[in-house]
Design a protein around this motif. Sequence first.
Motif, PDB file in Angstrom:
ATOM      1  N   UNK A  13     -54.529  92.886  75.035  1.00 19.93           N
ATOM      2  CA  UNK A  13     -55.874  92.358  75.253  1.00 19.93           C
ATOM      3  C   UNK A  13     -56.789  93.491  75.703  1.00 19.93           C
ATOM      4  N   UNK A  14     -57.797  93.765  74.883  1.00 19.92           N
ATOM      5  CA  UNK A  14     -58.784  94.784  75.224  1.00 19.92           C
ATOM      6  C   UNK A  14     -60.051  94.467  74.455  1.00 19.92           C
ATOM      7  N   UNK A  15     -61.194  94.549  75.141  1.00 17.71           N
ATOM      8  CA  UNK A  15     -62.458  94.247  74.455  1.00 17.71           C
ATOM      9  C   UNK A  15     -62.944  95.415  73.605  1.00 17.71           C
ATOM     10  N   UNK A  16     -62.253  96.537  73.667  1.00 22.89           N
ATOM     11  CA  UNK A  16     -62.568  97.678  72.818  1.00 22.89           C
ATOM     12  C   UNK A  16     -61.695  97.573  71.566  1.00 22.89           C
ATOM     13  N   UNK A  18     -61.327  99.104  68.653  1.00 22.61           N
ATOM     14  CA  UNK A  18     -60.619 100.243  68.062  1.00 22.61           C
ATOM     15  C   UNK A  18     -59.369 100.594  68.863  1.00 22.61           C
ATOM     16  N   UNK A  19     -59.468 100.592  70.176  1.00 27.10           N
ATOM     17  CA  UNK A  19     -58.303 100.886  71.014  1.00 27.10           C
ATOM     18  C   UNK A  19     -57.239  99.803  70.842  1.00 27.10           C
ATOM     19  N   UNK A  24     -52.017  98.334  69.106  1.00 21.08           N
ATOM     20  CA  UNK A  24     -51.229  97.297  68.432  1.00 21.08           C
ATOM     21  C   UNK A  24     -50.463  97.850  67.241  1.00 21.08           C
ATOM     22  N   UNK A  25     -51.125  98.670  66.431  1.00 19.00           N
ATOM     23  CA  UNK A  25     -50.471  99.265  65.260  1.00 19.00           C
ATOM     24  C   UNK A  25     -49.317 100.172  65.668  1.00 19.00           C
ATOM     25  N   UNK A  26     -49.559 101.032  66.657  1.00 14.63           N
ATOM     26  CA  UNK A  26     -48.518 101.972  67.086  1.00 14.63           C
ATOM     27  C   UNK A  26     -47.323 101.245  67.702  1.00 14.63           C
ATOM     28  N   UNK A  36     -52.673  89.991  69.431  1.00 15.46           N
ATOM     29  CA  UNK A  36     -53.846  90.765  69.809  1.00 15.46           C
ATOM     30  C   UNK A  36     -55.035  89.853  70.095  1.00 15.46           C
ATOM     31  N   UNK A  37     -55.744  90.158  71.189  1.00 17.23           N
ATOM     32  CA  UNK A  37     -56.925  89.379  71.553  1.00 17.23           C
ATOM     33  C   UNK A  37     -58.019  90.311  72.059  1.00 17.23           C
ATOM     34  N   UNK A  38     -59.267  89.984  71.731  1.00 15.11           N
ATOM     35  CA  UNK A  38     -60.405  90.810  72.097  1.00 15.11           C
ATOM     36  C   UNK A  38     -61.090  90.407  73.384  1.00 15.11           C
ATOM     37  N   UNK A  39     -60.587  89.340  74.019  1.00 17.71           N
ATOM     38  CA  UNK A  39     -61.168  88.885  75.285  1.00 17.71           C
ATOM     39  C   UNK A  39     -60.130  88.072  76.039  1.00 17.71           C
TER      40      UNK A  39
END
Length: 131
Positions: A13-16, A18-19, A24-26, A36-39
């Motif tokens: 969980x990260x609002x950025x 790209x990060x 997540x990919x790595x 994955x969540x953006x908020x």
Amino acid sequence: MDYHRGTETILVVDDEESLRNVVGDLLGQLGYHILSAGSGQEALTLSAEYTGKIDLLLTDVVMDSLSGPALAEKLMAGRPEMKVVFISGYPDSSLAPAGVLKPGTVLVNKPFTIKILSAKLREVLGSPAAV
């Protein structure tokens, strides 16, 4: 280079964006199952809908509307076995005195390498497997 691999499910969980996507990919390439969540709110919804086990929450400390620590508290009410690792671009010294992070909290500072992050995740999840 030794990267620590795993098969556990990690909620990132990260609002950025790209990060969040890069991490997540790595981690996915290292064998982890990634949600994955953006908020914080998106993470709560995802957790409620996801019927499997979430082994670890990897969340930014400072986010809009719902902080990482508040999110962790809410998620752990329904998933008490879940481990938590916080990430932050703020120095430890600015987070701890403000009461943002409790003593004993696991924190990885940005910027970090995938080697550092994967080692910390294995430390928290247990039974390191380096490849």
